[in-house]
Scaffold this active site. Structure first.
Site: not given
Ligand code: RIB
Length: 311
Positions: A16, A46, A225, A255, A285
């Site tokens: 990222d 993640n 959200g 995630d 998070s």
């Molecule tokens: O959900 C967030 C993720 O989406 C990030 O870490 C990015 O890599 C994308 O996969």
């Protein structure tokens, strides 16, 4: 009740590249961003990290590139205590990368270049089959080829292993391939892409989830959200309210929800309670920057839950 769940993630790993900015440049314009962060991400990685931090034994099936990010990603899995024996480098391909832009209110926009994630094939799932068969739950997303996702769902169904699918990023889906799936967990925009129903509020989310359940999925959770989540299954659907936090970066919150939910459920926590806990884990998070590095470990989470989970 399982004291230490085994969670398998068949999915993506990205690097990222996160830029914090007050606004986005117009076409042809150059502006200064406020801050930059480089981190390990990818929806699969993640979710694996969240499950591991929540206390599960986690193993990952993934592909990374033959660039400097590939070995670093494998090393990061090992550092987290995630079994990476089925994470391999692919010659001639770049690792997955994700340029991410975050606005001052914490809202993110993400662009994913899949790279080696696209090389994860059904044969790789077969190669990991003996390990996968030992899992209490298999977790999937849409950053690898959809054929691999469908193949793994069929594998999980045949083995009687619980399977959770996060259809992210949202893409048109072969609903027939999802029949019998245990949990389908999109966010609002993914749910809209898949069902054609715009999700602007809880009522829309209910309609959308009911359509998915009618299509043969056992349980649907639409993450909303800052509005919590919507849980649906059988004839019931219920809004599970959010926990208020001061959010600075929402990247990876979905995630965090999925990885933690997989663990809570495998531990035997009742479904609605597992969703509530995952709501809190995801909200927490967003109080830190980045994805994996903003996730709480189990000790910190349990301390928060002890105070905030009572009501
Ligand atoms: O959900 C967030 C993720 O989406 C990030 O870490 C990015 O890599 C994308 O996969």
């Amino acid at each position: 009740m399982v004291a230490r769940p085994r969670i398998a993630v068949v999915g993506s790993a990205n690097i990222d590249l996160t830029t914090f900015t007050d606004r986005f440049p117009k076409p042809g314009e150059t502006i200064f961003g406020q801050r930059f962060d480089l981190g390990f991400g990818g929806k699969g990685a993640n979710q694996a990290a969240a499950a591991r931090l929540c206390g599960a034994d986690v193993f990952m099936v993934a592909r990374v590139g033959s660039d400097l990010f590939g070995p670093a990603t494998i090393e990061n899995f090992k550092k987290l205590g995630i079994d990476a024996s089925h994470v391999k480098q692919v010659e001639g391909l770049s690792s997955g990368v994700a340029p991410i832009f975050v606005e001052p209110n914490g809202q993110n926009r993400i662009l994913v270049v899949k790279g080696a994630n696209d090389a994860l094939k059904a044969a790789d799932v077969d190669a990991a089959a003996e390990t996968l068969k030992t899992a209490h739950c298999i977790v999937l997303q849409f950053e690898i080829p959809l054929e691999t996702v469908y193949y793994t769902i069929a594998f999980a169904r045949k083995q009687g292993i619980r399977c959770i699918l996060n259809p992210a990023p949202g893409q048109p889906v072969d609903m027939g391939a999802l029949t019998g799936l245990d949990y389908f967990v999109p966010n609002e925009s993914e749910a809209e892409t898949i069902t054609g129903i715009a999700v602007r509020n809880v009522e829309d989310a209910k309609k959308c989830a009911e359509k998915l359940v009618a299509g043969g999925i056992r349980h649907v959770i639409i993450t909303l959200g800052a509005n919590g989540s919507l849980l649906a299954g059988g004839a019931l659907s219920e809004h599970v309210p959010p926990f208020a936090v001061k959010s600075i970066d929402s990247t990876g919150a979905g995630d965090a929800f999925i990885g933690s939910f997989a663990v809570f459920l495998a531990e035997g926590v009742p479904e609605r309670e597992a969703v509530r806990r995952a709501n809190l884990y995801a909200a927490l998070s967003t109080t830190g920057v980045g994805t994996q590095k903003s996730f709480y470990d189990r000790r910190r989470f349990d301390a928060e839950w002890a105070v905030r989970g009572r009501n």
